[in-house]
Design a protein around this motif. Structure first.
Motif, PDB file in Angstrom:
ATOM      1  N   ILE A   1      18.901 -33.193  72.011  1.00 62.45           N
ATOM      2  CA  ILE A   1      17.923 -34.262  71.821  1.00 62.45           C
ATOM      3  C   ILE A   1      16.537 -33.706  72.125  1.00 62.45           C
ATOM      4  O   ILE A   1      16.315 -33.121  73.190  1.00 62.45           O
ATOM      5  N   ASP A   2      15.640 -33.898  71.190  1.00 68.35           N
ATOM      6  CA  ASP A   2      14.275 -33.406  71.328  1.00 68.35           C
ATOM      7  C   ASP A   2      13.334 -34.600  71.476  1.00 68.35           C
ATOM      8  O   ASP A   2      13.374 -35.542  70.670  1.00 68.35           O
ATOM      9  N   LEU A   3      12.500 -34.579  72.506  1.00 71.21           N
ATOM     10  CA  LEU A   3      11.503 -35.616  72.743  1.00 71.21           C
ATOM     11  C   LEU A   3      10.150 -35.125  72.255  1.00 71.21           C
ATOM     12  O   LEU A   3       9.779 -33.970  72.475  1.00 71.21           O
ATOM     13  N   ASP A   4       9.414 -36.014  71.603  1.00 68.01           N
ATOM     14  CA  ASP A   4       8.094 -35.657  71.101  1.00 68.01           C
ATOM     15  C   ASP A   4       7.252 -36.916  71.028  1.00 68.01           C
ATOM     16  O   ASP A   4       7.774 -38.038  71.055  1.00 68.01           O
ATOM     17  N   ILE A   5       5.946 -36.721  70.923  1.00 69.71           N
ATOM     18  CA  ILE A   5       5.008 -37.845  70.839  1.00 69.71           C
ATOM     19  C   ILE A   5       4.428 -37.878  69.442  1.00 69.71           C
ATOM     20  O   ILE A   5       3.852 -36.887  68.970  1.00 69.71           O
TER      21      ILE A   5
ATOM     22  N   LYS B   1       6.766 -44.147  85.796  1.00 70.15           N
ATOM     23  CA  LYS B   1       5.437 -44.544  85.335  1.00 70.15           C
ATOM     24  C   LYS B   1       4.932 -43.603  84.246  1.00 70.15           C
ATOM     25  O   LYS B   1       4.399 -44.053  83.214  1.00 70.15           O
ATOM     26  N   GLU B   2       5.126 -42.301  84.432  1.00 71.47           N
ATOM     27  CA  GLU B   2       4.666 -41.343  83.426  1.00 71.47           C
ATOM     28  C   GLU B   2       5.456 -41.482  82.126  1.00 71.47           C
ATOM     29  O   GLU B   2       4.894 -41.344  81.028  1.00 71.47           O
ATOM     30  N   LEU B   3       6.749 -41.768  82.226  1.00 66.15           N
ATOM     31  CA  LEU B   3       7.547 -41.950  81.018  1.00 66.15           C
ATOM     32  C   LEU B   3       7.144 -43.219  80.276  1.00 66.15           C
ATOM     33  O   LEU B   3       7.132 -43.245  79.034  1.00 66.15           O
ATOM     34  N   GLU B   4       6.823 -44.293  80.998  1.00 69.58           N
ATOM     35  CA  GLU B   4       6.361 -45.513  80.339  1.00 69.58           C
ATOM     36  C   GLU B   4       5.062 -45.258  79.579  1.00 69.58           C
ATOM     37  O   GLU B   4       4.887 -45.748  78.452  1.00 69.58           O
ATOM     38  N   ILE B   5       4.153 -44.503  80.173  1.00 70.69           N
ATOM     39  CA  ILE B   5       2.898 -44.173  79.476  1.00 70.69           C
ATOM     40  C   ILE B   5       3.186 -43.345  78.227  1.00 70.69           C
ATOM     41  O   ILE B   5       2.582 -43.556  77.163  1.00 70.69           O
ATOM     42  N   ALA B   6       4.122 -42.393  78.345  1.00 76.58           N
ATOM     43  CA  ALA B   6       4.457 -41.553  77.189  1.00 76.58           C
ATOM     44  C   ALA B   6       5.075 -42.380  76.068  1.00 76.58           C
ATOM     45  O   ALA B   6       4.792 -42.151  74.880  1.00 76.58           O
ATOM     46  N   VAL B   7       5.934 -43.364  76.413  1.00 75.00           N
ATOM     47  CA  VAL B   7       6.534 -44.225  75.386  1.00 75.00           C
ATOM     48  C   VAL B   7       5.469 -45.056  74.698  1.00 75.00           C
ATOM     49  O   VAL B   7       5.494 -45.256  73.469  1.00 75.00           O
ATOM     50  N   GLN B   8       4.485 -45.562  75.455  1.00 76.35           N
ATOM     51  CA  GLN B   8       3.388 -46.322  74.858  1.00 76.35           C
ATOM     52  C   GLN B   8       2.547 -45.464  73.923  1.00 76.35           C
ATOM     53  O   GLN B   8       2.001 -45.967  72.937  1.00 76.35           O
ATOM     54  N   ARG B   9       2.464 -44.171  74.209  1.00 71.32           N
ATOM     55  CA  ARG B   9       1.698 -43.265  73.347  1.00 71.32           C
ATOM     56  C   ARG B   9       2.491 -42.807  72.124  1.00 71.32           C
ATOM     57  O   ARG B   9       1.947 -42.096  71.280  1.00 71.32           O
ATOM     58  N   GLY B  10       3.760 -43.208  72.035  1.00 72.15           N
ATOM     59  CA  GLY B  10       4.540 -42.885  70.845  1.00 72.15           C
ATOM     60  C   GLY B  10       5.642 -41.885  71.068  1.00 72.15           C
ATOM     61  O   GLY B  10       6.119 -41.279  70.096  1.00 72.15           O
ATOM     62  N   MET B  11       6.097 -41.671  72.303  1.00 72.68           N
ATOM     63  CA  MET B  11       7.188 -40.726  72.532  1.00 72.68           C
ATOM     64  C   MET B  11       8.485 -41.295  71.972  1.00 72.68           C
ATOM     65  O   MET B  11       8.809 -42.474  72.146  1.00 72.68           O
TER      66      MET B  11
ATOM     67  N   MET C   1      15.061 -48.625  77.061  1.00 77.48           N
ATOM     68  CA  MET C   1      15.321 -48.042  75.744  1.00 77.48           C
ATOM     69  C   MET C   1      14.210 -47.077  75.371  1.00 77.48           C
ATOM     70  O   MET C   1      13.043 -47.301  75.689  1.00 77.48           O
ATOM     71  N   LEU C   2      14.596 -46.001  74.705  1.00 76.03           N
ATOM     72  CA  LEU C   2      13.645 -45.027  74.181  1.00 76.03           C
ATOM     73  C   LEU C   2      13.773 -45.015  72.662  1.00 76.03           C
ATOM     74  O   LEU C   2      14.883 -44.876  72.136  1.00 76.03           O
TER      75      LEU C   2
ATOM     76  N   VAL D   1      16.037 -40.417  85.759  1.00 70.26           N
ATOM     77  CA  VAL D   1      15.792 -41.724  85.138  1.00 70.26           C
ATOM     78  C   VAL D   1      16.607 -41.766  83.851  1.00 70.26           C
ATOM     79  O   VAL D   1      16.516 -40.847  83.026  1.00 70.26           O
ATOM     80  N   GLU D   2      17.398 -42.816  83.671  1.00 68.21           N
ATOM     81  CA  GLU D   2      18.283 -42.924  82.523  1.00 68.21           C
ATOM     82  C   GLU D   2      17.640 -43.772  81.427  1.00 68.21           C
ATOM     83  O   GLU D   2      16.960 -44.771  81.711  1.00 68.21           O
ATOM     84  N   TYR D   3      17.893 -43.349  80.184  1.00 65.01           N
ATOM     85  CA  TYR D   3      17.411 -44.081  79.009  1.00 65.01           C
ATOM     86  C   TYR D   3      18.564 -44.252  78.040  1.00 65.01           C
ATOM     87  O   TYR D   3      19.445 -43.399  77.933  1.00 65.01           O
ATOM     88  N   LEU D   4      18.531 -45.360  77.304  1.00 64.73           N
ATOM     89  CA  LEU D   4      19.532 -45.631  76.275  1.00 64.73           C
ATOM     90  C   LEU D   4      18.891 -45.448  74.905  1.00 64.73           C
ATOM     91  O   LEU D   4      17.829 -46.028  74.626  1.00 64.73           O
ATOM     92  N   LEU D   5      19.524 -44.628  74.063  1.00 63.97           N
ATOM     93  CA  LEU D   5      19.029 -44.342  72.724  1.00 63.97           C
ATOM     94  C   LEU D   5      20.006 -44.897  71.694  1.00 63.97           C
ATOM     95  O   LEU D   5      21.211 -44.985  71.951  1.00 63.97           O
TER      96      LEU D   5
END
Length: 555
Positions: A383-387, A357-367, A415-416, A285-289
């Motif tokens: 690139i480090d991902l965190d919540i 779906k899991e990534l959308e939930i993580a973004v809503q939680r502040g990822m 977008m992330l 799954v691709e994201y644009l930062l």
């Protein structure tokens, strides 16, 4: 006179035996001519660009060191672009002259495999014949520039490799399986239409069973050094690959072998084993930062991690392919970076729909994503991902994220959100602190400091006056007489204590009085004991207690 008579001539109807000799000679000549052509065999034609070392009537054609023919002529073609070599072959060799037969010149050569053809230094070059398996006869062939690696009928399997970059792989390089030599690179060819290099590998028997549909091939360089965000990786190959390189193949860990393949099966050639691992993750799954800080040190292929665990890869830095006005975007929204979150890195049997779906939930939680330094020596970033549980952002950041979201949607990517890294946060805090220092009322502080300095000066002046007064007091004659009086008092005290020291009269008198007092106390001790037992003993006579009698033991 005698009368002459004419002779009577009669024709002989039988052949003279003398004709037997020329007739026999003709028949013998015809038989010899027929036998000569029968013994000559087929006339072979070879085409080549250069006939160096080949001499008509001398150069032999051999197969496995056995003479099977001889060159009879060496001529240029009519267009002068190639050399035509004609050779007379032995009759018994006719079945070997088929469509798959191969011919090449054997001469001294120095290659990666060593020095070959030294025996031709004295005898001269010769042409080697390697017969094929075809049933169709062919008397015209092209002379190969280099000898084939393996015979066409050699037991084993042949596969084709496709590579975008040749990588220095050459004919004769070894094919390795876990470091063991199992085959050879037969030939390489660059395809102008597809702009890629094609190789043919020969893997000999019994190692051909190791090649199945799920194996992967990669270049084996003798020594490789990779200094990236993941650290320093050193790979040292075998002695053979150190000198000449080669190509390796194997099954990736956890992959099934799959079905066996046929001759000519095509595989992709990867530049190294690490790229093989990267190529396994084909679902992502691709994201644009958008980063509002420097991305120097961040390269395509850098890892994307979530709290130290790799979950993806950086696809493009910067990503301007689907964005209009890239420079304006970099100034206002930040530098765009495209990343991939790969499903295969998380856990098995994870579908892309479930991953989204899991990534959308993580973004809503502040990822969010942040740039981190992976290697201090090279400055490589990852690139480090965190919540972040604290999702509070100011109005300017909300407006900026809205612009970034609209831009990513127009480019066709989700977008992330991003955040500054630790060093950037420190830099930002330092700048904020400097700004606060700049906003301080410096002039007021300077005035207060001036007043404080005046007060301190006044205090120092008062202290100087006090010191002067103390010096005057010390210099007073009455104060200077005090030490002499104190010394006199101490002498008198010493004399008084000397009168009470051992050996003096006062000391002996005091010691005798104390001994007398001790004797009196000893004499009063029985009286005190009696009064303690019977308080009226001073008035009435005290009863004298009988001595205790021991009791007799019971029988």
């Amino acid at each position: 006179m005698t009368q002459l008579q004419s002779a009577k001539v009669s024709r002989i109807r039988q052949l003279s035996p003398i004709w037997v000799v020329p007739i026999a000679a003709v028949l013998i000549g015809i038989w010899m001519l027929y036998n000569h052509y029968q013994q000559q065999g087929a006339l072979l034609t070879l085409l080549t660009a250069d006939a160096e070392g080949i001499v008509a009537g001398k150069t032999q054609i051999k197969s496995r060191s056995v003479d099977v023919g001889q060159v009879v002529s060496v001529e240029l073609s009519t267009d002068l672009k190639q050399v035509i070599i004609k050779a007379r072959m032995k009759p018994s060799i006719a079945p070997l002259l088929n469509k798959d037969s191969q011919f090449w010149v054997v001469k001294p050569q120095v290659g990666r495999g060593g020095i070959t053809g030294l025996n031709t230094l004295l005898s001269g070059v010769y042409i080697e014949l390697q017969p094929g398996e075809s049933k169709q006869q062919q008397l015209q062939h092209k002379l190969l520039d280099t000898p084939p690696v393996a015979p066409a009928d050699a037991p084993g399997i042949r596969v084709r490799l496709i590579a975008a970059d040749s990588g220095g792989l050459a004919v004769g390089d070894p094919v390795l399986y876990r470091g063991y030599d199992v085959g050879t690179v037969e030939y390489s060819e660059f395809d102008l239409a597809s702009r890629r290099t094609e190789y043919q590998l020969y893997i000999r028997e019994p190692f051909d069973v190791l090649v199945s549909e799920n194996v992967r091939f990669w270049l084996s360089s003798g020594f490789s050094l990779d200094l990236s965000a993941e650290g320093l990786q050193v790979d040292v190959g075998s002695a053979t690959t150190l000198l000449s390189g080669g190509v390796s193949f194997d099954l990736m860990q956890g992959w099934p072998a799959g079905a066996m393949i046929r001759d000519g099966t095509e595989f992709q050639l990867f530049p190294n084993k690490q790229s093989v691992q990267e190529g396994l993750y084909s679902e992502f799954v691709e994201y644009l930062l958008f980063f509002d800080e420097s991305v120097r040190g961040l390269k395509a292929g850098a890892p994307v991690e979530y709290r130290g665990v790799r979950v993806g890869t950086v696809a493009s830095v910067p990503f301007f392919f689907s964005i209009d006005k890239p420079f304006e975007v970099s100034l206002q929204q930040g530098i765009p970076v495209l990343i991939r979150v790969e499903a295969g890195r998380l856990y098995e049997n994870l579908s892309l729909q479930q991953l989204r779906k899991e990534l959308e939930i993580a973004v809503q939680r502040g990822m969010h994503a942040a740039l981190k330094t992976g290697n201090l020596l090279t400055g490589a970033l990852y690139i480090d991902l965190d919540i972040n549980q604290d999702n509070t952002i100011d109005i300017e950041q909300q407006a900026l994220q809205a612009q970034q979201l609209a831009l990513s949607q127009s480019a066709g990517y989700p977008m992330l959100p991003t955040a500054r890294s630790g060093l950037s946060n420190i830099e930002q805090k330092v700048l904020m602190a400097l700004e606060k220092i700049n906003n301080l009322p410096v002039e007021q502080l300077l005035e207060q400091s001036d007043q404080t300095m005046q007060s301190a000066d006044s205090l120092l002046q008062n202290a100087t006056k006090m010191v002067t007064q103390l010096e005057a007091l010390v210099s007073n004659p009455q104060v200077q007489q005090l030490p002499a009086q104190l010394q006199l008092s101490l002498q008198q005290l010493q004399q008084m204590l000397a009168g009470l020291s051992p050996g003096s009269a006062a000391y002996d008198s005091l010691n005798g009085n104390l001994q007398t007092l001790d004797q009196v106390l000893r004499e009063l001790q029985p009286v005190l004991q009696t009064l303690n037992q019977q308080s009226n003993a001073l008035v009435f006579e005290a009863n004298i207690a009988a001595d205790p009698q021991p009791k007799r033991a019971k029988q």
